[in-house]
Motif scaffolding. Structure first.
Motif, PDB file in Angstrom:
ATOM      1  N   MET A   1       0.856  -1.336   0.028  1.00  0.00           N
ATOM      2  CA  MET A   1       0.023  -0.022  -0.172  1.00  0.00           C
ATOM      3  C   MET A   1       0.831   1.193   0.003  1.00  0.00           C
ATOM      4  SD  MET A   1      -3.067   0.860  -0.174  1.00  0.00           S
ATOM      5  CE  MET A   1      -4.128   2.068   0.151  1.00  0.00           C
ATOM      6  N   LEU A   2       1.823   1.320   0.913  1.00  0.00           N
ATOM      7  CA  LEU A   2       2.894   2.237   0.799  1.00  0.00           C
ATOM      8  C   LEU A   2       3.521   2.443  -0.593  1.00  0.00           C
ATOM      9  CD1 LEU A   2       4.027   4.616   2.432  1.00  0.00           C
ATOM     10  CD2 LEU A   2       5.793   2.993   3.286  1.00  0.00           C
ATOM     11  N   GLU A   3       3.782   1.338  -1.078  1.00  0.00           N
ATOM     12  CA  GLU A   3       4.633   1.781  -2.413  1.00  0.00           C
ATOM     13  C   GLU A   3       3.739   2.459  -3.389  1.00  0.00           C
ATOM     14  OE1 GLU A   3       6.375  -1.320  -5.748  1.00  0.00           O
ATOM     15  OE2 GLU A   3       6.515  -1.903  -3.769  1.00  0.00           O
ATOM     16  N   LYS A   4       2.286   1.897  -3.541  1.00  0.00           N
ATOM     17  CA  LYS A   4       1.337   2.742  -4.465  1.00  0.00           C
ATOM     18  C   LYS A   4       1.178   3.856  -4.150  1.00  0.00           C
ATOM     19  CE  LYS A   4      -1.600  -0.998  -5.912  1.00  0.00           C
ATOM     20  NZ  LYS A   4      -3.159  -1.524  -6.019  1.00  0.00           N
ATOM     21  N   SER A   5       1.239   4.435  -2.865  1.00  0.00           N
ATOM     22  CA  SER A   5       1.021   5.871  -2.576  1.00  0.00           C
ATOM     23  C   SER A   5       2.292   6.662  -2.852  1.00  0.00           C
ATOM     24  CB  SER A   5       0.547   6.108  -1.011  1.00  0.00           C
ATOM     25  OG  SER A   5       1.698   5.478  -0.257  1.00  0.00           O
ATOM     26  N   LEU A   6       3.520   5.987  -2.694  1.00  0.00           N
ATOM     27  CA  LEU A   6       4.564   6.732  -3.214  1.00  0.00           C
ATOM     28  C   LEU A   6       4.927   6.845  -4.639  1.00  0.00           C
ATOM     29  CD1 LEU A   6       7.350   5.335  -0.844  1.00  0.00           C
ATOM     30  CD2 LEU A   6       6.492   7.407  -0.783  1.00  0.00           C
ATOM     31  N   LYS A   7       4.183   6.025  -5.252  1.00  0.00           N
ATOM     32  CA  LYS A   7       4.171   6.036  -6.661  1.00  0.00           C
ATOM     33  C   LYS A   7       3.300   7.189  -7.069  1.00  0.00           C
ATOM     34  CE  LYS A   7       5.707   1.299  -8.039  1.00  0.00           C
ATOM     35  NZ  LYS A   7       5.221   0.019  -8.834  1.00  0.00           N
ATOM     36  N   PHE A   8       2.158   7.165  -6.749  1.00  0.00           N
ATOM     37  CA  PHE A   8       1.418   8.144  -6.937  1.00  0.00           C
ATOM     38  C   PHE A   8       1.715   9.531  -6.743  1.00  0.00           C
ATOM     39  CE2 PHE A   8      -2.191  10.857  -5.527  1.00  0.00           C
ATOM     40  CZ  PHE A   8      -2.988  11.061  -6.728  1.00  0.00           C
ATOM     41  N   ILE A   9       2.417   9.755  -5.636  1.00  0.00           N
ATOM     42  CA  ILE A   9       3.037  10.987  -5.203  1.00  0.00           C
ATOM     43  C   ILE A   9       4.111  11.558  -5.959  1.00  0.00           C
ATOM     44  CG2 ILE A   9       4.387  12.136  -3.303  1.00  0.00           C
ATOM     45  CD1 ILE A   9       2.709  10.687  -1.316  1.00  0.00           C
ATOM     46  N   PHE A  10       4.974  10.609  -6.545  1.00  0.00           N
ATOM     47  CA  PHE A  10       6.014  10.735  -7.413  1.00  0.00           C
ATOM     48  C   PHE A  10       5.336  11.221  -8.824  1.00  0.00           C
ATOM     49  CE2 PHE A  10       8.801   9.262 -10.879  1.00  0.00           C
ATOM     50  CZ  PHE A  10       9.909  10.035 -10.633  1.00  0.00           C
ATOM     51  N   ALA A  11       4.181  10.391  -9.286  1.00  0.00           N
ATOM     52  CA  ALA A  11       3.804  10.788 -10.419  1.00  0.00           C
ATOM     53  C   ALA A  11       3.130  12.140 -10.419  1.00  0.00           C
ATOM     54  CB  ALA A  11       2.820   9.755 -10.912  1.00  0.00           C
ATOM     55  N   LEU A  12       2.370  12.775  -9.227  1.00  0.00           N
ATOM     56  CA  LEU A  12       1.811  13.731  -9.149  1.00  0.00           C
ATOM     57  C   LEU A  12       2.895  14.874  -9.091  1.00  0.00           C
ATOM     58  CD1 LEU A  12      -0.821  15.154  -8.674  1.00  0.00           C
ATOM     59  CD2 LEU A  12      -0.383  15.007  -6.214  1.00  0.00           C
ATOM     60  N   CYS A  13       4.040  14.519  -8.539  1.00  0.00           N
ATOM     61  CA  CYS A  13       5.139  15.612  -8.532  1.00  0.00           C
ATOM     62  C   CYS A  13       5.862  15.915  -9.978  1.00  0.00           C
ATOM     63  CB  CYS A  13       6.140  15.166  -7.520  1.00  0.00           C
ATOM     64  SG  CYS A  13       5.768  15.384  -5.991  1.00  0.00           S
ATOM     65  N   VAL A  14       5.929  15.049 -10.588  1.00  0.00           N
ATOM     66  CA  VAL A  14       6.084  14.961 -12.209  1.00  0.00           C
ATOM     67  C   VAL A  14       5.314  15.740 -13.028  1.00  0.00           C
ATOM     68  CG1 VAL A  14       6.792  13.599 -14.256  1.00  0.00           C
ATOM     69  CG2 VAL A  14       7.808  12.862 -11.890  1.00  0.00           C
ATOM     70  N   LEU A  15       4.115  15.393 -12.600  1.00  0.00           N
ATOM     71  CA  LEU A  15       3.108  16.362 -13.344  1.00  0.00           C
ATOM     72  C   LEU A  15       3.069  17.678 -13.040  1.00  0.00           C
ATOM     73  CD1 LEU A  15       0.587  16.085 -15.013  1.00  0.00           C
ATOM     74  CD2 LEU A  15      -0.868  15.831 -12.944  1.00  0.00           C
ATOM     75  N   VAL A  16       3.197  18.126 -11.631  1.00  0.00           N
ATOM     76  CA  VAL A  16       3.258  19.564 -11.401  1.00  0.00           C
ATOM     77  C   VAL A  16       4.517  20.094 -12.047  1.00  0.00           C
ATOM     78  CG1 VAL A  16       3.443  21.128  -9.401  1.00  0.00           C
ATOM     79  CG2 VAL A  16       1.798  19.172  -9.156  1.00  0.00           C
ATOM     80  N   ILE A  17       5.667  19.533 -11.667  1.00  0.00           N
ATOM     81  CA  ILE A  17       6.727  20.061 -12.416  1.00  0.00           C
ATOM     82  C   ILE A  17       6.732  20.425 -13.795  1.00  0.00           C
ATOM     83  CG2 ILE A  17       9.145  19.649 -12.668  1.00  0.00           C
ATOM     84  CD1 ILE A  17       9.307  18.174  -9.925  1.00  0.00           C
ATOM     85  N   GLY A  18       6.267  19.266 -14.571  1.00  0.00           N
ATOM     86  CA  GLY A  18       6.047  19.623 -15.919  1.00  0.00           C
ATOM     87  C   GLY A  18       5.036  20.697 -16.606  1.00  0.00           C
ATOM     88  N   ILE A  19       3.727  20.983 -15.687  1.00  0.00           N
ATOM     89  CA  ILE A  19       2.942  22.011 -15.914  1.00  0.00           C
ATOM     90  C   ILE A  19       3.849  23.228 -15.628  1.00  0.00           C
ATOM     91  CG2 ILE A  19       0.853  22.927 -15.286  1.00  0.00           C
ATOM     92  CD1 ILE A  19      -0.183  19.986 -14.910  1.00  0.00           C
TER      93      ILE A  19
END
Length: 111
Positions: A1-19
């Protein structure tokens, strides 16, 4: 469960930095000119042939390019002819999009 939330947080950070990077690049005007480098030389063939009817590029360089040859285009030594380092194959592949972009305004102006 923790691994899924870390992947989600990482993807969200990449999206925000990209925008944020897109807003910075387009906001500061760092993406101009639109056509540059080799693309400039490839694109030069299309208006030269289809608008100015000039395969030598002389009229195109003298007219809309204000005497400045496209990137990679030089005067051939000892002549008055231009030599482009780029072949016309890429311009041939770009031509359908060129004709669409060239024809659409004519449809709206004449229509």
């Amino acid at each position: 469960m923790l691994e899924k939330s870390l992947k989600f947080i990482f993807a969200l950070c990449v999206l925000v930095i990209g925008i944020a990077a897109l807003f910075f690049i387009y906001g500061e005007g760092l993406n101009y000119p639109i056509i540059r480098s080799d693309g400039e030389a490839y694109y030069a063939y299309l208006p030269a042939v289809f608008i100015y009817h000039d395969v030598t590029l002389r009229r195109t360089i003298a007219g809309p390019l204000n005497g400045v040859p496209p990137n990679g285009t030089v005067l051939w030594a000892g002549t008055t002819r231009y030599l482009s380092k780029t072949p016309y194959g890429e311009a041939f592949l770009m031509s359908p999009f060129f004709f669409i972009a060239w024809g659409l305004p004519m449809c709206f102006i004449l229509g």
